[in-house]
Design a protein around this motif. Structure first.
Motif, PDB file in Angstrom:
ATOM      1  N   LEU A  86       0.922  -1.161  -0.044  1.00 56.88           N
ATOM      2  CA  LEU A  86       0.007   0.092   0.137  1.00 56.88           C
ATOM      3  C   LEU A  86       0.844   1.299  -0.013  1.00 56.88           C
ATOM      4  O   LEU A  86       1.823   1.157   0.797  1.00 56.88           O
ATOM      5  N   ASP A  87       0.565   2.231  -0.527  1.00 54.54           N
ATOM      6  CA  ASP A  87       1.178   3.470  -0.761  1.00 54.54           C
ATOM      7  C   ASP A  87       0.397   4.622   0.308  1.00 54.54           C
ATOM      8  O   ASP A  87      -0.923   4.440   0.118  1.00 54.54           O
ATOM      9  N   ILE A  88       1.024   4.801   1.435  1.00 56.21           N
ATOM     10  CA  ILE A  88       0.453   5.295   2.530  1.00 56.21           C
ATOM     11  C   ILE A  88       0.890   6.832   2.616  1.00 56.21           C
ATOM     12  O   ILE A  88       2.215   7.191   2.458  1.00 56.21           O
ATOM     13  N   TYR A  89      -0.287   7.872   2.941  1.00 54.60           N
ATOM     14  CA  TYR A  89       0.161   9.302   2.770  1.00 54.60           C
ATOM     15  C   TYR A  89      -0.124   9.854   4.409  1.00 54.60           C
ATOM     16  O   TYR A  89      -1.221   9.251   4.977  1.00 54.60           O
ATOM     17  N   HIS A  90       0.810  10.629   4.996  1.00 49.52           N
ATOM     18  CA  HIS A  90       0.528  11.288   6.340  1.00 49.52           C
ATOM     19  C   HIS A  90       0.676  12.374   6.298  1.00 49.52           C
ATOM     20  O   HIS A  90       0.971  13.167   5.569  1.00 49.52           O
ATOM     21  N   THR A  91      -0.472  13.001   7.150  1.00 46.31           N
ATOM     22  CA  THR A  91      -0.589  14.381   7.303  1.00 46.31           C
ATOM     23  C   THR A  91      -0.700  14.603   8.906  1.00 46.31           C
ATOM     24  O   THR A  91      -1.142  14.055   9.675  1.00 46.31           O
ATOM     25  N   THR A  92       0.023  15.708   9.256  1.00 43.32           N
ATOM     26  CA  THR A  92       0.476  15.976  10.660  1.00 43.32           C
ATOM     27  C   THR A  92      -0.039  17.632  10.892  1.00 43.32           C
ATOM     28  O   THR A  92       0.583  18.366  10.122  1.00 43.32           O
ATOM     29  N   ILE A  93      -0.532  17.706  11.939  1.00 40.62           N
ATOM     30  CA  ILE A  93      -0.967  19.148  12.538  1.00 40.62           C
ATOM     31  C   ILE A  93      -0.681  19.143  13.976  1.00 40.62           C
ATOM     32  O   ILE A  93      -1.026  18.361  14.803  1.00 40.62           O
ATOM     33  N   GLY A  94       0.099  20.240  14.436  1.00 39.89           N
ATOM     34  CA  GLY A  94       0.372  20.159  15.826  1.00 39.89           C
ATOM     35  C   GLY A  94       0.786  21.854  16.106  1.00 39.89           C
ATOM     36  O   GLY A  94       0.833  22.715  15.314  1.00 39.89           O
ATOM     37  N   ILE A  95       1.015  21.825  17.655  1.00 41.88           N
ATOM     38  CA  ILE A  95       1.387  22.976  18.241  1.00 41.88           C
ATOM     39  C   ILE A  95       2.118  22.936  19.310  1.00 41.88           C
ATOM     40  O   ILE A  95       2.166  21.961  20.033  1.00 41.88           O
ATOM     41  N   THR A  96       3.162  23.863  19.794  1.00 38.15           N
ATOM     42  CA  THR A  96       4.205  23.854  20.653  1.00 38.15           C
ATOM     43  C   THR A  96       3.931  25.037  21.585  1.00 38.15           C
ATOM     44  O   THR A  96       3.707  26.328  21.122  1.00 38.15           O
ATOM     45  N   ARG A  97       4.226  24.700  22.848  1.00 38.83           N
ATOM     46  CA  ARG A  97       4.271  26.011  23.683  1.00 38.83           C
ATOM     47  C   ARG A  97       5.641  25.818  24.341  1.00 38.83           C
ATOM     48  O   ARG A  97       5.930  24.876  25.094  1.00 38.83           O
ATOM     49  N   LYS A  98       6.163  26.935  24.386  1.00 38.58           N
ATOM     50  CA  LYS A  98       7.490  27.138  25.103  1.00 38.58           C
ATOM     51  C   LYS A  98       7.364  28.156  26.184  1.00 38.58           C
ATOM     52  O   LYS A  98       7.183  29.260  26.073  1.00 38.58           O
ATOM     53  N   SER A  99       8.164  27.712  27.329  1.00 33.20           N
ATOM     54  CA  SER A  99       8.452  28.570  28.285  1.00 33.20           C
ATOM     55  C   SER A  99       9.795  28.584  28.764  1.00 33.20           C
ATOM     56  O   SER A  99      10.864  27.948  28.112  1.00 33.20           O
ATOM     57  N   LYS A 100      10.416  29.279  29.896  1.00 37.06           N
ATOM     58  CA  LYS A 100      11.678  29.348  30.187  1.00 37.06           C
ATOM     59  C   LYS A 100      12.134  28.041  30.497  1.00 37.06           C
ATOM     60  O   LYS A 100      13.457  27.659  30.271  1.00 37.06           O
ATOM     61  N   GLU A 101      11.324  27.101  31.240  1.00 29.91           N
ATOM     62  CA  GLU A 101      11.875  25.826  31.828  1.00 29.91           C
ATOM     63  C   GLU A 101      11.863  24.717  30.896  1.00 29.91           C
ATOM     64  O   GLU A 101      12.330  23.646  30.959  1.00 29.91           O
ATOM     65  N   SER A 102      10.731  24.753  29.912  1.00 29.65           N
ATOM     66  CA  SER A 102      10.391  23.622  29.338  1.00 29.65           C
ATOM     67  C   SER A 102       9.469  23.751  28.031  1.00 29.65           C
ATOM     68  O   SER A 102       9.448  25.123  27.645  1.00 29.65           O
ATOM     69  N   GLU A 103       9.217  22.871  27.113  1.00 30.65           N
ATOM     70  CA  GLU A 103       8.381  22.991  25.989  1.00 30.65           C
ATOM     71  C   GLU A 103       7.565  21.806  25.662  1.00 30.65           C
ATOM     72  O   GLU A 103       7.924  20.797  26.016  1.00 30.65           O
ATOM     73  N   GLY A 129      -3.030   9.124  14.678  1.00 33.37           N
ATOM     74  CA  GLY A 129      -2.284   8.879  15.843  1.00 33.37           C
ATOM     75  C   GLY A 129      -2.147  10.332  16.707  1.00 33.37           C
ATOM     76  O   GLY A 129      -2.253  11.401  16.105  1.00 33.37           O
ATOM     77  N   VAL A 130      -1.920  10.254  18.013  1.00 35.09           N
ATOM     78  CA  VAL A 130      -1.788  11.441  18.884  1.00 35.09           C
ATOM     79  C   VAL A 130      -0.106  11.432  19.184  1.00 35.09           C
ATOM     80  O   VAL A 130       0.286  10.398  19.733  1.00 35.09           O
ATOM     81  N   ILE A 131       0.197  12.966  18.957  1.00 39.09           N
ATOM     82  CA  ILE A 131       1.618  13.251  19.471  1.00 39.09           C
ATOM     83  C   ILE A 131       1.739  14.045  20.757  1.00 39.09           C
ATOM     84  O   ILE A 131       0.855  15.138  20.707  1.00 39.09           O
ATOM     85  N   VAL A 132       2.225  13.600  21.619  1.00 34.47           N
ATOM     86  CA  VAL A 132       2.593  14.276  22.816  1.00 34.47           C
ATOM     87  C   VAL A 132       4.146  14.407  23.209  1.00 34.47           C
ATOM     88  O   VAL A 132       4.719  13.255  23.210  1.00 34.47           O
ATOM     89  N   GLY A 133       4.652  15.559  23.232  1.00 31.85           N
ATOM     90  CA  GLY A 133       5.968  15.556  23.628  1.00 31.85           C
ATOM     91  C   GLY A 133       6.313  16.462  24.438  1.00 31.85           C
ATOM     92  O   GLY A 133       5.582  17.815  24.673  1.00 31.85           O
ATOM     93  N   TYR A 134       7.259  16.392  25.487  1.00 29.50           N
ATOM     94  CA  TYR A 134       7.792  17.390  26.543  1.00 29.50           C
ATOM     95  C   TYR A 134       9.160  17.262  26.803  1.00 29.50           C
ATOM     96  O   TYR A 134       9.866  16.160  26.868  1.00 29.50           O
ATOM     97  N   THR A 135       9.635  18.497  26.739  1.00 23.87           N
ATOM     98  CA  THR A 135      10.924  18.911  27.014  1.00 23.87           C
ATOM     99  C   THR A 135      11.251  19.638  27.946  1.00 23.87           C
ATOM    100  O   THR A 135      10.738  20.695  28.169  1.00 23.87           O
ATOM    101  N   TYR A 136      12.196  19.136  28.930  1.00 22.46           N
ATOM    102  CA  TYR A 136      12.551  20.212  30.175  1.00 22.46           C
ATOM    103  C   TYR A 136      14.159  20.613  30.040  1.00 22.46           C
ATOM    104  O   TYR A 136      15.029  19.674  29.583  1.00 22.46           O
ATOM    105  N   PHE A 137      14.162  21.905  29.915  1.00 22.42           N
ATOM    106  CA  PHE A 137      15.538  22.390  29.781  1.00 22.42           C
ATOM    107  C   PHE A 137      16.328  22.381  31.238  1.00 22.42           C
ATOM    108  O   PHE A 137      15.960  23.256  31.950  1.00 22.42           O
ATOM    109  N   PHE A 138      17.252  21.604  31.432  1.00 21.41           N
ATOM    110  CA  PHE A 138      18.231  21.798  32.602  1.00 21.41           C
ATOM    111  C   PHE A 138      18.884  22.994  32.664  1.00 21.41           C
ATOM    112  O   PHE A 138      19.678  23.336  31.622  1.00 21.41           O
ATOM    113  N   LYS A 139      19.227  23.597  33.762  1.00 22.16           N
ATOM    114  CA  LYS A 139      20.055  24.717  33.687  1.00 22.16           C
ATOM    115  C   LYS A 139      21.660  24.458  34.058  1.00 22.16           C
ATOM    116  O   LYS A 139      21.903  23.463  34.534  1.00 22.16           O
TER     117      LYS A 139
END
Length: 206
Positions: A131-148, A196-206
């Motif tokens: 099968l030829d499969i096509y993928h479309t993705t939409i998302g948003i990010t929120r960035k703060s001083k400590e994390s994203e 599919g649901v995408i959830v990601g969290y990044t913490y910025f170590f000082k």
């Protein structure tokens, strides 16, 4: 009418070695800033052809196939081997990043996953997807001083009208005594949809 009931004798084998090959691939990408708040990125990747090879080969043993009244002996190494092959393909992807402010960014992308299924081999490759499969993705990010934090959705879809059907599991079909799983090949149609649901969290170590 006479109905032939097929039976299969299972030859269970353990601790068999398996080897799966991935083809050579070459990719190039480009990112362009339209305005300071909008970026567009694209990539293209070529996958080389993979000749037919054996992924797993069972030990040569005799197994019986057919009705209990008239079974025939076959070699497990010929009937139960696993093979694969791949055609060369080119896939591409494109994405847009839009900054709304210093905290929020939005993303929209589209990419292809074209089938590498090889129809020109003398033997059928059973692992490759057809099968030829096509993928479309939409998302948003929120960035703060400590994390994203990133959240998004991916919708994948595909359709094939002439999907190869090497196996026909229909024990009520009228077949000869020597019929096995692969004696009634044909074509069928298939549709593919996935969310599919995408959830990601990044913490910025000082």
């Amino acid at each position: 009418p006479t109905i032939a009931y097929n039976t299969i004798t299972d030859d269970r084998q353990e601790n068999l070695d398996a080897e799966y090959k991935t083809p050579l691939s070459i990719a190039v990408g480009l990112e362009y800033m339209i305005v300071p708040t909008t970026r567009v990125a694209g990539t293209i990747e070529w996958f080389a052809e993979q000749a037919l090879y054996q992924v797993m080969t069972p030990e040569p043993k005799e197994m019986l196939v057919g009705r209990s009244s008239d079974k025939i002996a076959v070699n497990s190494q010929n009937y139960l081997k696993v093979e694969d092959a791949a055609d060369d393909v080119v896939n591409f992807a494109i994405a847009v990043e839009q900054a709304f402010n210093n905290q929020y960014k939005g993303y929209l992308s589209f990419r292809t996953d074209f089938s590498t299924f090889n129809l020109n081999q003398e033997e059928t490759a059973y692992i490759s997807n057809n099968l030829d499969i096509y993928h479309t993705t939409i998302g948003i990010t929120r960035k703060s001083k400590e994390s994203e934090l990133a959240v998004g959705l991916t919708y994948s879809f595909g359709h094939q009208d002439h999907l190869l059907r090497p196996v026909n599991l229909d024990p009520l079909s009228a077949k000869s005594e020597t019929d096995f799983l692969f004696t009634s090949p044909g074509e069928t149609s298939a549709k593919y949809h996935a969310l599919g649901v995408i959830v990601g969290y990044t913490y910025f170590f000082k």
